[in-house]
Design an enzyme around this catalytic site. Structure first.
Site, PDB file in Angstrom:
ATOM      1  N   GLN A 157       0.815  -1.224   0.000  1.00 39.57           N
ATOM      2  CA  GLN A 157       0.000   0.000   0.000  1.00 39.57           C
ATOM      3  C   GLN A 157       0.844   1.268   0.000  1.00 39.57           C
ATOM      4  O   GLN A 157       0.325   2.341  -0.279  1.00 39.57           O
ATOM      5  CB  GLN A 157      -0.937   0.017   1.221  1.00 39.57           C
ATOM      6  CG  GLN A 157      -1.992  -1.068   1.190  1.00 39.57           C
ATOM      7  CD  GLN A 157      -2.826  -1.044   2.442  1.00 39.57           C
ATOM      8  OE1 GLN A 157      -2.452  -1.648   3.442  1.00 39.57           O
ATOM      9  NE2 GLN A 157      -3.944  -0.336   2.423  1.00 39.57           N
TER      10      GLN A 157
ATOM     11  N   HIS B 140      -3.185  -8.125   0.263  1.00 37.45           N
ATOM     12  CA  HIS B 140      -2.466  -6.977  -0.323  1.00 37.45           C
ATOM     13  C   HIS B 140      -1.105  -7.401  -0.868  1.00 37.45           C
ATOM     14  O   HIS B 140      -0.681  -6.955  -1.938  1.00 37.45           O
ATOM     15  CB  HIS B 140      -2.236  -5.888   0.729  1.00 37.45           C
ATOM     16  CG  HIS B 140      -3.371  -4.935   0.916  1.00 37.45           C
ATOM     17  ND1 HIS B 140      -3.923  -4.198  -0.108  1.00 37.45           N
ATOM     18  CD2 HIS B 140      -4.053  -4.569   2.040  1.00 37.45           C
ATOM     19  CE1 HIS B 140      -4.892  -3.422   0.383  1.00 37.45           C
ATOM     20  NE2 HIS B 140      -4.986  -3.638   1.676  1.00 37.45           N
TER      21      HIS B 140
HETATM   22  O1  GNR Z   1      -8.150   0.068   8.819  1.00 34.61           O
HETATM   23  C1  GNR Z   1      -8.572  -0.982   8.327  1.00 34.61           C
HETATM   24  N1  GNR Z   1      -9.705  -1.537   8.818  1.00 34.61           N
HETATM   25  C2  GNR Z   1     -10.147  -2.800   8.483  1.00 34.61           C
HETATM   26  C3  GNR Z   1     -11.445  -3.158   8.847  1.00 34.61           C
HETATM   27  C4  GNR Z   1     -11.929  -4.425   8.573  1.00 34.61           C
HETATM   28  C5  GNR Z   1     -11.138  -5.338   7.917  1.00 34.61           C
HETATM   29  C6  GNR Z   1      -9.858  -4.995   7.535  1.00 34.61           C
HETATM   30  C7  GNR Z   1      -9.358  -3.739   7.812  1.00 34.61           C
HETATM   31  S1  GNR Z   1      -7.740  -3.329   7.351  1.00 34.61           S
HETATM   32  C8  GNR Z   1      -7.868  -1.588   7.180  1.00 34.61           C
HETATM   33  C9  GNR Z   1      -6.507  -0.964   6.934  1.00 34.61           C
HETATM   34  C10 GNR Z   1      -5.987  -1.454   5.599  1.00 34.61           C
HETATM   35  O2  GNR Z   1      -6.332  -1.007   4.539  1.00 34.61           O
HETATM   36  N2  GNR Z   1      -5.134  -2.447   5.629  1.00 34.61           N
HETATM   37  O3  GNR Z   1      -4.660  -2.970   4.479  1.00 34.61           O
HETATM   38 NI    NI Z   2      -6.271  -2.651   3.047  1.00 27.06          NI
END
Ligand code: GNR
Ligand code: NI
Length: 177
Positions: free
Chosen positions: A51, A148
């Site tokens: 990311q 990711h």
């Molecule tokens: O902040 C995040 N909240 C979230 C809520 C439910 C399932 C997964 C996440 S991960 C996300 C942050 C993010 O984009 N991580 O890759």
């Molecule tokens: Ni994410």
């Protein structure tokens, strides 16, 4: 310490498959520290190196809710977790559904069904190997982050109609900014 820019979908960088970390050096330690700073600044509960345009298998997670600050405790409570080369070695047949968000898909949320529990191996900053089972939000979050590292977004797990709608809005929002 520095805050990285976070790639926003449909940035093609989010589709990259990240390479394993070969060992821990000052560069890896700096990336981890800056990823935590970036994640806390963005108020996320997890962040994958993909990311922030770093194609390495590095994930940071902190599930602590962000509202632990108050007058008596001005510093939020932190519970940082570092995963180098995380790998799913088992997933449960039983699934669970969370309303997921993603820092790379800002302001959009969707119900995503995933295995409810999973087993993960990874290394830490001392290059010690770990093997643990996770459930609940941690199981969902680590699966979201490993996705990711493989170029997969939560929108890949929902209906095409919902995915197309979110992607269209993201493209529109980018053009407007
Ligand atoms: O902040 C995040 N909240 C979230 C809520 C439910 C399932 C997964 C996440 S991960 C996300 C942050 C993010 O984009 N991580 O890759
Ligand atoms: Ni994410």
């Amino acid at each position: 310490m520095a805050i990285f820019d976070i790639l926003i979908a449909p940035d093609p960088g989010l589709r990259a498959v990240a390479a394993p970390v070969a060992g821990v050096d000052d560069e890896v330690r700096r990336i981890v520290a800056d990823m935590f700073e970036t994640m806390y600044d963005a108020r996320g509960i997890g962040l994958a190196a993909t990311q922030v345009a770093i194609e390495r298998r590095i994930v940071v997670i902190d599930l602590q809710d962000r509202d632990t600050e108050d007058e008596e405790h001005p510093e939020p409570v932190r519970d940082p977790h570092i995963f180098l080369n995380p790998a799913l070695t088992w997933i449960s047949d039983e699934t669970s559904t969370y309303n997921e968000g993603c820092l790379s898909i800002p302001e959009h949320y969707a119900e995503v069904e995933r295995p409810a529990r999973c087993r993960v191996t990874w290394r830490d900053l001392d290059w010690v190997e770990h093997d643990e089972a996770f459930d609940r939000l941690m199981a969902t979050c680590i699966q979201h982050e490993i996705d990711h590292l493989n170029g997969v977004l939560f929108t890949d797990h929902i209906s095409r109609l919902k995915r197309d709608m979110i992607m269209k809005k993201l493209v529109k929002a980018r053009k407007a900014s």
